[in-house]
Design a protein around this motif. Structure first.
Motif, PDB file in Angstrom:
ATOM      1  N   UNK A  10      58.566   4.580   6.014  1.00 35.47           N
ATOM      2  CA  UNK A  10      57.487   4.772   6.735  1.00 35.47           C
ATOM      3  C   UNK A  10      56.134   4.942   5.948  1.00 35.47           C
ATOM      4  N   UNK A  11      55.033   4.564   6.787  1.00 33.03           N
ATOM      5  CA  UNK A  11      53.921   4.667   6.086  1.00 33.03           C
ATOM      6  C   UNK A  11      52.915   5.615   6.731  1.00 33.03           C
ATOM      7  N   UNK A  12      51.948   5.982   6.610  1.00 33.53           N
ATOM      8  CA  UNK A  12      50.750   6.943   7.296  1.00 33.53           C
ATOM      9  C   UNK A  12      50.478   6.183   8.703  1.00 33.53           C
ATOM     10  N   UNK A  68      56.923  14.225  10.763  1.00 32.42           N
ATOM     11  CA  UNK A  68      56.079  14.841  12.141  1.00 32.42           C
ATOM     12  C   UNK A  68      56.279  16.203  12.217  1.00 32.42           C
ATOM     13  N   UNK A  69      57.435  16.843  12.142  1.00 37.52           N
ATOM     14  CA  UNK A  69      57.336  18.386  12.157  1.00 37.52           C
ATOM     15  C   UNK A  69      57.100  18.939  11.139  1.00 37.52           C
ATOM     16  N   UNK A  70      57.058  18.733   9.878  1.00 38.10           N
ATOM     17  CA  UNK A  70      56.401  19.149   8.894  1.00 38.10           C
ATOM     18  C   UNK A  70      54.993  19.245   8.695  1.00 38.10           C
ATOM     19  N   UNK A  71      54.503  18.064   9.216  1.00 33.21           N
ATOM     20  CA  UNK A  71      52.756  17.948   9.191  1.00 33.21           C
ATOM     21  C   UNK A  71      52.650  19.059  10.315  1.00 33.21           C
ATOM     22  N   UNK A  72      53.180  18.942  11.485  1.00 31.09           N
ATOM     23  CA  UNK A  72      52.706  20.091  12.446  1.00 31.09           C
ATOM     24  C   UNK A  72      53.043  21.475  12.093  1.00 31.09           C
ATOM     25  N   UNK A  73      54.028  21.721  11.531  1.00 26.45           N
ATOM     26  CA  UNK A  73      54.432  23.266  11.057  1.00 26.45           C
ATOM     27  C   UNK A  73      53.260  23.491  10.130  1.00 26.45           C
ATOM     28  N   UNK A  74      53.114  22.792   9.146  1.00 28.89           N
ATOM     29  CA  UNK A  74      52.098  22.914   7.907  1.00 28.89           C
ATOM     30  C   UNK A  74      50.684  22.581   8.143  1.00 28.89           C
ATOM     31  N   UNK A  75      50.431  22.163   9.286  1.00 32.16           N
ATOM     32  CA  UNK A  75      49.206  21.674   9.630  1.00 32.16           C
ATOM     33  C   UNK A  75      48.475  20.818   8.681  1.00 32.16           C
ATOM     34  N   UNK A  76      49.000  19.741   8.430  1.00 33.06           N
ATOM     35  CA  UNK A  76      48.937  18.969   7.110  1.00 33.06           C
ATOM     36  C   UNK A  76      48.192  17.569   8.227  1.00 33.06           C
ATOM     37  N   UNK A  77      46.918  17.514   7.695  1.00 37.80           N
ATOM     38  CA  UNK A  77      46.045  16.262   8.188  1.00 37.80           C
ATOM     39  C   UNK A  77      45.465  15.397   7.295  1.00 37.80           C
ATOM     40  N   UNK A  78      45.300  15.978   6.115  1.00 35.10           N
ATOM     41  CA  UNK A  78      44.483  15.106   4.989  1.00 35.10           C
ATOM     42  C   UNK A  78      45.566  14.180   4.399  1.00 35.10           C
ATOM     43  N   UNK A  79      44.978  12.810   4.104  1.00 34.87           N
ATOM     44  CA  UNK A  79      45.741  11.812   3.513  1.00 34.87           C
ATOM     45  C   UNK A  79      46.700  12.227   2.328  1.00 34.87           C
ATOM     46  N   UNK A  80      46.075  12.952   1.512  1.00 30.58           N
ATOM     47  CA  UNK A  80      47.065  13.192   0.430  1.00 30.58           C
ATOM     48  C   UNK A  80      48.158  14.095   0.556  1.00 30.58           C
ATOM     49  N   UNK A  81      48.079  15.188   1.731  1.00 33.48           N
ATOM     50  CA  UNK A  81      49.197  15.878   2.004  1.00 33.48           C
ATOM     51  C   UNK A  81      50.188  14.942   2.910  1.00 33.48           C
ATOM     52  N   UNK A  82      49.669  13.913   3.631  1.00 34.62           N
ATOM     53  CA  UNK A  82      50.533  13.050   4.472  1.00 34.62           C
ATOM     54  C   UNK A  82      51.408  12.143   3.411  1.00 34.62           C
ATOM     55  N   UNK A  83      50.781  11.615   2.337  1.00 34.07           N
ATOM     56  CA  UNK A  83      51.398  11.102   1.405  1.00 34.07           C
ATOM     57  C   UNK A  83      52.427  11.705   0.557  1.00 34.07           C
ATOM     58  N   UNK A  84      52.192  12.992   0.410  1.00 39.83           N
ATOM     59  CA  UNK A  84      53.326  13.772  -0.111  1.00 39.83           C
ATOM     60  C   UNK A  84      54.299  13.847   0.617  1.00 39.83           C
ATOM     61  N   UNK A  85      54.178  14.129   1.870  1.00 46.23           N
ATOM     62  CA  UNK A  85      55.410  14.342   2.766  1.00 46.23           C
ATOM     63  C   UNK A  85      56.086  12.895   2.939  1.00 46.23           C
ATOM     64  N   UNK A  86      55.378  11.843   2.883  1.00 48.70           N
ATOM     65  CA  UNK A  86      56.011  10.558   3.252  1.00 48.70           C
ATOM     66  C   UNK A  86      56.985  10.214   1.643  1.00 48.70           C
ATOM     67  N   UNK A  87      56.386  10.673   0.624  1.00 45.79           N
ATOM     68  CA  UNK A  87      57.180  10.449  -0.710  1.00 45.79           C
ATOM     69  C   UNK A  87      58.394  11.437  -0.814  1.00 45.79           C
ATOM     70  N   UNK A  88      58.358  12.493  -0.205  1.00 49.10           N
ATOM     71  CA  UNK A  88      59.278  13.353  -0.198  1.00 49.10           C
ATOM     72  C   UNK A  88      60.430  12.851   0.849  1.00 49.10           C
ATOM     73  N   UNK A  89      60.025  12.607   2.054  1.00 43.06           N
ATOM     74  CA  UNK A  89      61.173  12.131   3.043  1.00 43.06           C
ATOM     75  C   UNK A  89      61.674  10.663   3.022  1.00 43.06           C
ATOM     76  N   UNK A  90      61.010   9.661   2.535  1.00 40.92           N
ATOM     77  CA  UNK A  90      61.150   8.172   2.660  1.00 40.92           C
ATOM     78  C   UNK A  90      62.493   8.027   2.097  1.00 40.92           C
ATOM     79  N   UNK A  91      62.698   8.655   0.751  1.00 41.09           N
ATOM     80  CA  UNK A  91      63.957   8.221   0.197  1.00 41.09           C
ATOM     81  C   UNK A  91      65.232   8.368   1.128  1.00 41.09           C
ATOM     82  N   UNK A  92      64.907   9.391   2.181  1.00 38.42           N
ATOM     83  CA  UNK A  92      66.178   9.540   2.970  1.00 38.42           C
ATOM     84  C   UNK A  92      66.578   8.456   4.238  1.00 38.42           C
ATOM     85  N   UNK A  93      65.595   7.230   4.203  1.00 42.14           N
ATOM     86  CA  UNK A  93      66.077   6.159   4.862  1.00 42.14           C
ATOM     87  C   UNK A  93      66.725   5.187   4.252  1.00 42.14           C
ATOM     88  N   UNK A  94      68.127   4.872   4.988  1.00 42.41           N
ATOM     89  CA  UNK A  94      69.097   4.043   4.172  1.00 42.41           C
ATOM     90  C   UNK A  94      68.074   2.575   4.281  1.00 42.41           C
TER      91      UNK A  94
END
Length: 196
Positions: free
Chosen positions: A6-8, A58-84
Motif C-alpha cells: 500500500x502507498x499513500x 484506514x481505521x487507524x488513521x480515522x481513530x487517531x485522526x492522522x492526516x499528515x504525511x509523516x503519520x500516514x507513512x508510519x502507519x503504512x510502515x507498520x502495516x505493510x509487512x502484513x500483506x503476503x
C-alpha cells in the motif's frame, strides 16, 4: 512477482473515508468471511491481504485522526509487512477467551502457542508459522492474545494449492491441540488467490 504494498495514494482521505466507510466496511467484513479460520473454538486466524490491511490502516488513521504525511507513512510502515508477497500467507492470530480471568489463566498455559501453528498442503510436510517477527509477544509468565504469523510456502506447495490440493491447518501445542482438516473450500479458494 510480489504483491504491491500500500502507498499513500491507495488510501482515502479522512473525509472521503468517513463518507464511504459503511460500504467499505461491509465489503471488508464480507471479504474476511472467506479468510478466517476458527481453530478449536478459542483461536481465530485471519489471513491478511491487501484489502484487510488497507482497512486496518484506514481505521487507524480515522481513530487517531492522522492526516499528515509523516503519520500516514508510519502507519503504512507498520502495516505493510502484513500483506503476503505471493509465496506466503500472513495471519493475525487471536486467542479468544471472553472471561478475563479465564483468559489470564489460558494465556499462561499457552506460552509458545504461536510457534505451534501449522498448515498442511496435500501430502507434503507440515509447515509451522514463523511468529512475531516484529517483536516478541510473550514473556516468562504468559503469551499475548494477539500474534502475527507467516507461513512460507515452497514452490511445490504453492503449485499444489493452485492445483486444488487439500489444505489443513492446526495447532499442536500441549495445552491446545486442534486441527481443521480440510480447511473449508471458500477459505482454500481465497488463499489460492494470494499465490502468484
Amino acid at each position: 512477482m510480489s504483491v504491491r504494498k500500500l502507498a499513500e495514494s491507495d488510501l482515502l482521505s479522512l473525509e472521503r473515508y468517513s463518507r464511504e466507510r459503511p460500504e467499505f466496511r461491509a465489503r471488508v467484513i464480507a471479504h474476511k468471511k472467506n479468510r478466517q479460520l476458527n481453530v478449536g473454538g478459542h483461536t481465530m486466524w485471519l489471513f491478511e491481504d491487501r484489502l484487510t490491511v488497507q482497512y486496518q490502516v484506514q481505521e487507524m488513521l480515522r481513530t487517531e485522526r492522522i492526516f499528515e504525511a509523516e503519520g500516514i507513512a508510519e502507519e503504512l510502515e507498520a502495516y505493510n509487512p502484513l500483506i503476503p508477497d505471493g509465496r506466503n500467507w500472513k495471519v493475525t492470530l487471536l486467542i479468544e477467551y471472553p472471561d478475563p480471568e479465564v483468559r489470564r489463566v489460558q494465556l499462561e498455559k499457552l506460552r509458545g502457542v504461536e510457534d505451534r501453528c501449522w498448515v498442511h498442503v496435500g501430502d507434503l510436510p507440515r509447515i509451522y508459522a514463523i511468529a512475531d517477527e516484529d517483536l516478541d509477544r510473550e514473556n516468562d509468565v504468559k503469551t499475548s492474545a494477539v500474534h502475527f504469523l507467516r507461513f512460507e510456502l515452497t514452490e511445490e506447495m504453492a503449485e499444489q494449492v493452485k492445483g486444488g490440493a487439500a489444505l489443513a491447518a492446526g495447532i499442536d501445542h500441549p495445552n491446545y491441540h486442534h486441527e481443521l482438516r480440510p480447511v473449508p473450500e471458500n477459505v482454500r479458494v481465497a488463499l489460492t488467490a494470494d499465490l502468484t
